[in-house]
Design a protein around this motif. Sequence first.
Motif, PDB file in Angstrom:
ATOM      1  N   GLY A 111       0.801  -1.261   0.067  1.00  0.00           N
ATOM      2  CA  GLY A 111       0.011   0.091   0.135  1.00  0.00           C
ATOM      3  C   GLY A 111       0.778   1.236   0.179  1.00  0.00           C
ATOM      4  O   GLY A 111       2.141   1.317   0.094  1.00  0.00           O
ATOM      5  N   ALA A 112       0.108   2.289  -0.022  1.00  0.00           N
ATOM      6  CA  ALA A 112       0.945   3.756  -0.017  1.00  0.00           C
ATOM      7  C   ALA A 112       1.053   4.384   1.304  1.00  0.00           C
ATOM      8  O   ALA A 112       1.892   5.332   1.376  1.00  0.00           O
ATOM      9  CB  ALA A 112       0.018   4.887  -1.060  1.00  0.00           C
ATOM     10  N   PHE A 113       0.729   3.782   2.266  1.00  0.00           N
ATOM     11  CA  PHE A 113       0.744   4.287   3.595  1.00  0.00           C
ATOM     12  C   PHE A 113       1.246   2.937   4.501  1.00  0.00           C
ATOM     13  O   PHE A 113       1.158   1.803   4.207  1.00  0.00           O
ATOM     14  CB  PHE A 113      -0.431   4.583   4.459  1.00  0.00           C
ATOM     15  N   LEU A 114       2.053   3.624   5.728  1.00  0.00           N
ATOM     16  CA  LEU A 114       2.604   2.345   6.456  1.00  0.00           C
ATOM     17  C   LEU A 114       1.495   2.229   7.460  1.00  0.00           C
ATOM     18  O   LEU A 114       1.184   2.632   8.432  1.00  0.00           O
ATOM     19  CB  LEU A 114       3.626   3.270   7.451  1.00  0.00           C
ATOM     20  N   THR A 115       0.910   0.809   7.263  1.00  0.00           N
ATOM     21  CA  THR A 115       0.237   0.204   8.091  1.00  0.00           C
ATOM     22  C   THR A 115       0.255  -1.155   8.343  1.00  0.00           C
ATOM     23  O   THR A 115       1.217  -1.827   7.775  1.00  0.00           O
ATOM     24  CB  THR A 115      -1.305   0.216   7.166  1.00  0.00           C
ATOM     25  N   PHE A 116      -0.205  -1.578   9.387  1.00  0.00           N
ATOM     26  CA  PHE A 116      -0.055  -3.102   9.640  1.00  0.00           C
ATOM     27  C   PHE A 116      -1.337  -3.710  10.370  1.00  0.00           C
ATOM     28  O   PHE A 116      -2.101  -2.979  10.984  1.00  0.00           O
ATOM     29  CB  PHE A 116       0.760  -3.185  10.932  1.00  0.00           C
ATOM     30  N   PRO A 117      -1.898  -4.759   9.756  1.00  0.00           N
ATOM     31  CA  PRO A 117      -0.940  -5.794   8.816  1.00  0.00           C
ATOM     32  C   PRO A 117      -1.073  -4.960   7.428  1.00  0.00           C
ATOM     33  O   PRO A 117      -1.711  -4.301   7.094  1.00  0.00           O
ATOM     34  CB  PRO A 117      -1.851  -6.936   8.881  1.00  0.00           C
ATOM     35  N   PRO A 118      -0.091  -5.422   6.686  1.00  0.00           N
ATOM     36  CA  PRO A 118       0.196  -4.762   5.517  1.00  0.00           C
ATOM     37  C   PRO A 118      -0.996  -4.973   4.574  1.00  0.00           C
ATOM     38  O   PRO A 118      -1.472  -5.974   4.293  1.00  0.00           O
ATOM     39  CB  PRO A 118       1.559  -5.314   4.777  1.00  0.00           C
ATOM     40  N   GLN A 119      -1.013  -4.175   3.502  1.00  0.00           N
ATOM     41  CA  GLN A 119      -1.996  -4.306   2.336  1.00  0.00           C
ATOM     42  C   GLN A 119      -1.491  -5.240   1.130  1.00  0.00           C
ATOM     43  O   GLN A 119      -0.969  -4.292   0.145  1.00  0.00           O
ATOM     44  CB  GLN A 119      -2.470  -3.059   1.989  1.00  0.00           C
ATOM     45  N   GLY A 120      -1.263  -6.297   1.206  1.00  0.00           N
ATOM     46  CA  GLY A 120      -0.495  -7.034   0.366  1.00  0.00           C
ATOM     47  C   GLY A 120       0.913  -7.023   0.571  1.00  0.00           C
ATOM     48  O   GLY A 120       1.698  -6.102   1.341  1.00  0.00           O
ATOM     49  N   LEU A 121       1.836  -7.847  -0.186  1.00  0.00           N
ATOM     50  CA  LEU A 121       3.232  -7.786   0.005  1.00  0.00           C
ATOM     51  C   LEU A 121       3.842  -7.401  -1.372  1.00  0.00           C
ATOM     52  O   LEU A 121       3.501  -7.713  -2.494  1.00  0.00           O
ATOM     53  CB  LEU A 121       3.765  -9.413   0.140  1.00  0.00           C
ATOM     54  N   SER A 122       5.045  -6.536  -1.375  1.00  0.00           N
ATOM     55  CA  SER A 122       5.678  -6.114  -2.327  1.00  0.00           C
ATOM     56  C   SER A 122       7.064  -5.536  -2.010  1.00  0.00           C
ATOM     57  O   SER A 122       7.290  -5.131  -0.761  1.00  0.00           O
ATOM     58  CB  SER A 122       4.992  -4.894  -3.102  1.00  0.00           C
ATOM     59  N   PHE A 123       7.923  -5.464  -2.917  1.00  0.00           N
ATOM     60  CA  PHE A 123       9.325  -4.858  -2.646  1.00  0.00           C
ATOM     61  C   PHE A 123       9.528  -3.483  -3.166  1.00  0.00           C
ATOM     62  O   PHE A 123      10.645  -3.039  -3.322  1.00  0.00           O
ATOM     63  CB  PHE A 123      10.436  -5.901  -3.252  1.00  0.00           C
ATOM     64  N   ARG A 124       8.324  -2.842  -3.440  1.00  0.00           N
ATOM     65  CA  ARG A 124       8.273  -1.453  -4.101  1.00  0.00           C
ATOM     66  C   ARG A 124       9.101  -0.428  -3.259  1.00  0.00           C
ATOM     67  O   ARG A 124       9.954   0.441  -3.781  1.00  0.00           O
ATOM     68  CB  ARG A 124       6.768  -1.088  -4.555  1.00  0.00           C
ATOM     69  N   TRP A 125       8.848  -0.469  -2.170  1.00  0.00           N
ATOM     70  CA  TRP A 125       9.353   0.288  -1.070  1.00  0.00           C
ATOM     71  C   TRP A 125      10.926   0.118  -0.923  1.00  0.00           C
ATOM     72  O   TRP A 125      11.578   1.146  -0.662  1.00  0.00           O
ATOM     73  CB  TRP A 125       8.711   0.697   0.290  1.00  0.00           C
ATOM     74  N   TYR A 126      11.464  -1.028  -0.933  1.00  0.00           N
ATOM     75  CA  TYR A 126      12.904  -1.265  -1.145  1.00  0.00           C
ATOM     76  C   TYR A 126      13.398  -0.692  -2.426  1.00  0.00           C
ATOM     77  O   TYR A 126      14.499  -0.108  -2.125  1.00  0.00           O
ATOM     78  CB  TYR A 126      13.197  -2.840  -0.812  1.00  0.00           C
ATOM     79  N   ASN A 127      12.693  -0.990  -3.424  1.00  0.00           N
ATOM     80  CA  ASN A 127      13.330  -0.366  -4.510  1.00  0.00           C
ATOM     81  C   ASN A 127      13.369   1.361  -4.492  1.00  0.00           C
ATOM     82  O   ASN A 127      14.174   1.963  -5.040  1.00  0.00           O
ATOM     83  CB  ASN A 127      12.392  -0.735  -5.858  1.00  0.00           C
ATOM     84  N   THR A 128      12.207   1.723  -3.915  1.00  0.00           N
ATOM     85  CA  THR A 128      12.358   3.233  -3.843  1.00  0.00           C
ATOM     86  C   THR A 128      13.465   3.822  -2.942  1.00  0.00           C
ATOM     87  O   THR A 128      13.851   4.963  -3.092  1.00  0.00           O
ATOM     88  CB  THR A 128      10.597   3.881  -3.221  1.00  0.00           C
ATOM     89  N   PHE A 129      13.565   2.973  -1.826  1.00  0.00           N
ATOM     90  CA  PHE A 129      14.933   3.411  -0.862  1.00  0.00           C
ATOM     91  C   PHE A 129      15.943   3.339  -1.796  1.00  0.00           C
ATOM     92  O   PHE A 129      17.002   4.273  -1.460  1.00  0.00           O
ATOM     93  CB  PHE A 129      14.684   2.509   0.303  1.00  0.00           C
ATOM     94  N   PHE A 130      16.253   2.344  -2.231  1.00  0.00           N
ATOM     95  CA  PHE A 130      17.755   2.122  -2.878  1.00  0.00           C
ATOM     96  C   PHE A 130      17.827   3.363  -4.151  1.00  0.00           C
ATOM     97  O   PHE A 130      19.127   3.199  -4.722  1.00  0.00           O
ATOM     98  CB  PHE A 130      17.828   0.807  -3.491  1.00  0.00           C
ATOM     99  N   HIS A 131      16.772   3.735  -4.535  1.00  0.00           N
ATOM    100  CA  HIS A 131      16.879   5.156  -5.395  1.00  0.00           C
ATOM    101  C   HIS A 131      16.682   6.258  -4.684  1.00  0.00           C
ATOM    102  O   HIS A 131      16.633   7.330  -5.568  1.00  0.00           O
ATOM    103  CB  HIS A 131      16.046   4.730  -6.696  1.00  0.00           C
ATOM    104  N   ASN A 132      16.562   6.314  -3.671  1.00  0.00           N
ATOM    105  CA  ASN A 132      16.440   7.589  -2.809  1.00  0.00           C
ATOM    106  C   ASN A 132      17.886   8.085  -2.341  1.00  0.00           C
ATOM    107  O   ASN A 132      18.404   7.689  -1.303  1.00  0.00           O
ATOM    108  CB  ASN A 132      15.638   7.435  -1.765  1.00  0.00           C
ATOM    109  N   ARG A 133      18.510   9.200  -2.935  1.00  0.00           N
ATOM    110  CA  ARG A 133      19.630   9.708  -2.668  1.00  0.00           C
ATOM    111  C   ARG A 133      19.814  10.353  -1.270  1.00  0.00           C
ATOM    112  O   ARG A 133      20.734  10.357  -0.671  1.00  0.00           O
ATOM    113  CB  ARG A 133      20.147  10.671  -3.863  1.00  0.00           C
ATOM    114  N   VAL A 134      18.643  10.620  -0.878  1.00  0.00           N
ATOM    115  CA  VAL A 134      18.696  11.642   0.336  1.00  0.00           C
ATOM    116  C   VAL A 134      18.999  10.520   1.537  1.00  0.00           C
ATOM    117  O   VAL A 134      20.009  10.912   2.296  1.00  0.00           O
ATOM    118  CB  VAL A 134      17.209  12.324   0.779  1.00  0.00           C
ATOM    119  N   PHE A 135      18.242   9.397   1.514  1.00  0.00           N
ATOM    120  CA  PHE A 135      18.602   8.360   2.518  1.00  0.00           C
ATOM    121  C   PHE A 135      20.142   7.702   2.177  1.00  0.00           C
ATOM    122  O   PHE A 135      20.593   7.416   3.292  1.00  0.00           O
ATOM    123  CB  PHE A 135      17.281   7.339   2.498  1.00  0.00           C
ATOM    124  N   LEU A 136      20.497   7.491   1.017  1.00  0.00           N
ATOM    125  CA  LEU A 136      21.688   6.828   0.961  1.00  0.00           C
ATOM    126  C   LEU A 136      22.874   7.885   1.284  1.00  0.00           C
ATOM    127  O   LEU A 136      23.669   7.481   1.730  1.00  0.00           O
ATOM    128  CB  LEU A 136      21.871   6.655  -0.687  1.00  0.00           C
TER     129      LEU A 136
END
Length: 268
Positions: free
Chosen positions: A37-62
């Motif tokens: 999902g688009a928001f940080l919720t628990f339990p998750p709304q489905g499983l995905s690696f999309r936010w890991y992909n977003t993180f590894f392309h986020n220069r600010v966090f890196l």
Amino acid sequence: MESSMSGKWVITVLAWLIYGFLLAPTLVVVIASFNAGAFLTFPPQGLSFRWYNTFFHNRVFLDAIETSLYVALIATGVSGIISTMAALYAARSTPSVSGAVRLALTLPLILPEVLSAIGLLFFFYATGLGVRYSIALVFGHVLITLPFIYINVSNALRGFDWSWEMAARSLGASPVRAFRRVTFPLILPGIMNGCLFAFIASFDSFSTSFLLKDIGTATLPIQLFDYLRLNFTPEAAAVSTVTVAVTTFLVFVMEKFILPTSLDEKEK
């Protein structure tokens, strides 16, 4: 016999319950990081690696991770040298001197971190240095990591037989060679353990980093804090999960490979 066995079962169950209580927040964050999902919720709304992909392309966090690693490595290295030297000096000194050194080196662990950071902030501005070039930031991290290494090295030196080093000196070894070949291998596990704790403490420090950072500099805890004030996406959970995974990996490598090698050399 039966009462003894039942007592062991009660202690085991209680220990697992305590471990579960302590690890539950981390487990929730790890599961939430795979939220589709688009928001940080628990339990998750489905499983995905999309936010890991977003993180590894986020220069600010890196960039924030690079800054945290840079500061933590320098602080650990400097505090490792200072704490080891102080522990060696205290071990060879009288009890009164040893107690004074121990108090001085462990005082940052007793005082609240935020008070130490405020005191350092006043000091650097009073001396005209300010918080430029991350000098104050590194100095603050050295201060908060000193106790971890000092305590571990002091414990490694407890019961150490100084006659081994004296025997090496009597056989013609210089003080430096005797320390390198005799004393250092025996206290290396304590140094490595202390440096690991110090690195983790520096990497996760928020109060010291927040008060002593210069403009444009942000460590990972500060960047996560700023991010969560404006966003509440699972990307923050993905960043936290990667940090936990890296820390766990470091501890695993230390216990399985580095410390056993050091202990084998110690036995030899």
